[in-house]
Design an enzyme around this catalytic site. Structure first.
Site, mmCIF file in Angstrom:
data_model
loop_
_atom_site.group_PDB
_atom_site.id
_atom_site.type_symbol
_atom_site.label_atom_id
_atom_site.label_comp_id
_atom_site.label_asym_id
_atom_site.label_seq_id
_atom_site.Cartn_x
_atom_site.Cartn_y
_atom_site.Cartn_z
ATOM 1 N N GLY A 38 0.877 -1.179 0.000
ATOM 2 C CA GLY A 38 0.000 0.000 0.000
ATOM 3 C C GLY A 38 0.907 1.219 0.000
ATOM 4 O O GLY A 38 1.882 1.266 0.744
ATOM 5 N N LYS A 39 0.593 2.203 -0.857
ATOM 6 C CA LYS A 39 1.481 3.370 -0.945
ATOM 7 C C LYS A 39 1.626 4.065 0.401
ATOM 8 O O LYS A 39 2.715 4.511 0.769
ATOM 9 C CB LYS A 39 0.960 4.368 -1.987
ATOM 10 C CG LYS A 39 1.103 3.886 -3.419
ATOM 11 C CD LYS A 39 0.628 4.948 -4.400
ATOM 12 C CE LYS A 39 0.431 4.384 -5.801
ATOM 13 N NZ LYS A 39 1.667 3.848 -6.386
ATOM 14 N N GLU A 134 -4.598 6.557 -2.927
ATOM 15 C CA GLU A 134 -5.241 5.248 -2.800
ATOM 16 C C GLU A 134 -6.335 5.256 -1.730
ATOM 17 O O GLU A 134 -6.904 4.218 -1.432
ATOM 18 C CB GLU A 134 -4.199 4.156 -2.495
ATOM 19 C CG GLU A 134 -3.331 3.852 -3.705
ATOM 20 C CD GLU A 134 -2.352 2.700 -3.491
ATOM 21 O OE1 GLU A 134 -1.902 2.148 -4.506
ATOM 22 O OE2 GLU A 134 -2.029 2.361 -2.326
ATOM 23 N N ASP A 241 14.161 -5.050 -8.651
ATOM 24 C CA ASP A 241 12.703 -4.916 -8.503
ATOM 25 C C ASP A 241 12.385 -3.457 -8.196
ATOM 26 O O ASP A 241 12.730 -2.953 -7.134
ATOM 27 C CB ASP A 241 12.245 -5.837 -7.357
ATOM 28 C CG ASP A 241 10.759 -5.717 -7.062
ATOM 29 O OD1 ASP A 241 10.044 -5.051 -7.850
ATOM 30 O OD2 ASP A 241 10.323 -6.269 -6.047
ATOM 31 N N GLY A 246 9.172 4.541 -5.870
ATOM 32 C CA GLY A 246 8.527 5.847 -5.670
ATOM 33 C C GLY A 246 8.113 6.048 -4.215
ATOM 34 O O GLY A 246 8.208 7.158 -3.675
ATOM 35 N N ASP A 247 7.655 4.978 -3.561
ATOM 36 C CA ASP A 247 7.240 5.091 -2.152
ATOM 37 C C ASP A 247 8.443 5.333 -1.246
ATOM 38 O O ASP A 247 8.361 6.117 -0.288
ATOM 39 C CB ASP A 247 6.507 3.825 -1.708
ATOM 40 C CG ASP A 247 5.166 3.672 -2.408
ATOM 41 O OD1 ASP A 247 4.618 4.689 -2.874
ATOM 42 O OD2 ASP A 247 4.677 2.529 -2.493
ATOM 43 N N GLY A 282 10.827 -6.603 -3.487
ATOM 44 C CA GLY A 282 9.776 -6.151 -2.577
ATOM 45 C C GLY A 282 9.676 -4.647 -2.493
ATOM 46 O O GLY A 282 10.513 -3.918 -3.016
HETATM 47 P P1 ADP Z 1 7.495 5.122 -9.787
HETATM 48 O O1 ADP Z 1 7.944 3.805 -9.235
HETATM 49 O O2 ADP Z 1 6.533 5.851 -8.917
HETATM 50 O O3 ADP Z 1 7.118 5.096 -11.240
HETATM 51 P P2 ADP Z 1 10.123 6.040 -10.568
HETATM 52 O O4 ADP Z 1 10.246 4.845 -11.439
HETATM 53 O O5 ADP Z 1 10.303 7.373 -11.184
HETATM 54 O O6 ADP Z 1 8.771 6.062 -9.728
HETATM 55 O O7 ADP Z 1 11.185 5.861 -9.379
HETATM 56 C C1 ADP Z 1 11.207 6.721 -8.282
HETATM 57 C C2 ADP Z 1 12.626 7.064 -7.951
HETATM 58 O O8 ADP Z 1 13.327 5.864 -7.619
HETATM 59 C C3 ADP Z 1 13.406 7.678 -9.096
HETATM 60 O O9 ADP Z 1 13.221 9.069 -9.176
HETATM 61 C C4 ADP Z 1 14.830 7.312 -8.710
HETATM 62 O O10 ADP Z 1 15.302 8.215 -7.722
HETATM 63 C C5 ADP Z 1 14.647 5.930 -8.086
HETATM 64 N N1 ADP Z 1 14.856 4.908 -9.119
HETATM 65 C C6 ADP Z 1 13.914 4.280 -9.864
HETATM 66 N N2 ADP Z 1 14.459 3.437 -10.758
HETATM 67 C C7 ADP Z 1 15.795 3.521 -10.571
HETATM 68 C C8 ADP Z 1 16.955 2.907 -11.186
HETATM 69 N N3 ADP Z 1 16.819 2.027 -12.188
HETATM 70 N N4 ADP Z 1 18.178 3.249 -10.718
HETATM 71 C C9 ADP Z 1 18.326 4.128 -9.704
HETATM 72 N N5 ADP Z 1 17.294 4.753 -9.093
HETATM 73 C C10 ADP Z 1 16.054 4.459 -9.522
HETATM 74 NA NA NA Z 2 12.425 -3.051 -4.374
#
Ligand code: ADP
Ligand code: NA
Length: 298
Positions: A38-39, A134, A241, A246-247, A282
């Site tokens: 859950g966010k 949510e 994973d 984002g959370d 996770g």
């Molecule tokens: P969401 O999961 O909400 O779509 P993002 O994919 O933009 O959000 O990921 C949120 C944050 O997590 C990114 O701004 C970055 O800081 C980090 N992040 C996500 N994917 C990667 C990655 N492949 N390598 C490094 N940091 C990552």
């Molecule tokens: Na993870």
């Protein structure tokens, strides 16, 4: 100061697959697990693990998932005393994660759909109110308005993208969206690069002092407020994973701001934490503690 998270509490039923099924297709899972999610609960977990006082406001049901969720939040260090226990099911998220780290999620709202705003802001002036979408949008809007009137700093992670969320923005001090959500809210194409995201976010700012933070996956983040622009690149890591990235980002951003950190410093902590979370399986289960985040930033 504390972080008060107003948000969803879900049990994640996670299946791992070689690749995600297409519409109408059945694939075999490699494994299945029940994990806290859950966010709202995820962001509360990230905030509490950062080591700041974190209170979760939300609801669980009366089924077998409820106790697991309360226990998980408590173990992370969050205050769970204000979580309602309602008749009916706890929220569940049916998460499918592929070998290359992509995911696909179906959410059953359960008790989350029944959450209303508290009668008054449950925190103090200067606290952080952290919300997502949510829970019922009207409840989120009422909570943000109360918090802002009480001089708390309001952070809305406007995910999942919902048209009604545009009405809440007047009460939001810090809006956090990913690039797809930014495109949805702006009625525009997904920005092709960080520069395009900066332009779109700046067009979308509603008032002085407001921040819009756009997360760009492996490209990190950009943030705008007035004439200011901040960009923090993501560390280069090998992705296992992305569930909960984002959370982790939102929870640590709120936690760092609650300590009185400036926006740029808080964004750096949040990016470092999110990059650690994508290297493990996770959502809540992959979140780093403060010592690990600080070590990664050295
Ligand atoms: P969401 O999961 O909400 O779509 P993002 O994919 O933009 O959000 O990921 C949120 C944050 O997590 C990114 O701004 C970055 O800081 C980090 N992040 C996500 N994917 C990667 C990655 N492949 N390598 C490094 N940091 C990552
Ligand atoms: Na993870």
């Amino acid at each position: 100061m504390s972080v008060v998270v107003f948000g969803s509490i879900n049990a994640d039923l996670v299946t791992r697959v070689d690749r995600l099924p297409r519409a109408g297709e059945t694939v075999s899972a490699l494994s299945v697990a029940e994990l806290p999610g859950g966010k709202g609960a995820n962001q509360a977990t990230a905030s509490a693990m950062f080591g700041v006082a974190t209170r979760m406001i939300g609801a669980v049901g009366s089924d077998g998932h409820a106790g697991m969720m309360i226990a998980a939040l408590s173990a992370a260090g969050a205050d769970t005393s204000a979580i309602a226990r309602l008749p009916g099911p706890t929220g569940t998220a049916h998460v499918c994660v592929s070998s290359d780290g992509e995911n696909q999620i179906v959410v059953v709202a359960g008790a989350n759909a029944l959450v209303a705003a508290t009668e008054a802001w449950p925190g103090r002036a200067g606290d952080i109110c952290l919300a997502q979408l949510e829970l019922p949008v009207a409840a989120v809007g009422a909570m943000l308005a109360q918090a802002r009137r009480a001089q708390a700093l309001t952070i809305l992670n406007a995910a999942p993208a919902l048209a009604e969320a545009a009405l809440l923005l007047a009460d939001v001090d810090v809006l956090v969206v990913n690039e797809t959500e930014l495109a949805f809210y702006c009625g525009d194409a997904v920005p092709a690069d960080p520069e395009a995201a900066i332009v779109a976010a700046r067009d979308f700012l509603r008032r002085d002092g407001q921040w819009i933070v756009v997360t760009l996956g492996a490209a990190g983040i950009v943030a705008v407020s007035g004439d200011r622009t901040l960009a923090v690149p993501a560390p280069k890591v090998s992705v296992v994973d992305t569930t909960g990235a984002g959370d982790t980002f939102c929870g640590v951003l709120a936690a760092a701001l609650s300590e009185g950190q400036q926006m740029e410093s808080a964004l750096r902590f949040a990016c470092a934490a999110a990059a650690l979370s994508v290297q493990r399986i996770g959502a809540a289960a992959s979140m780093p503690g403060r010592a690990e985040i600080e070590a990664a930033m050295d």
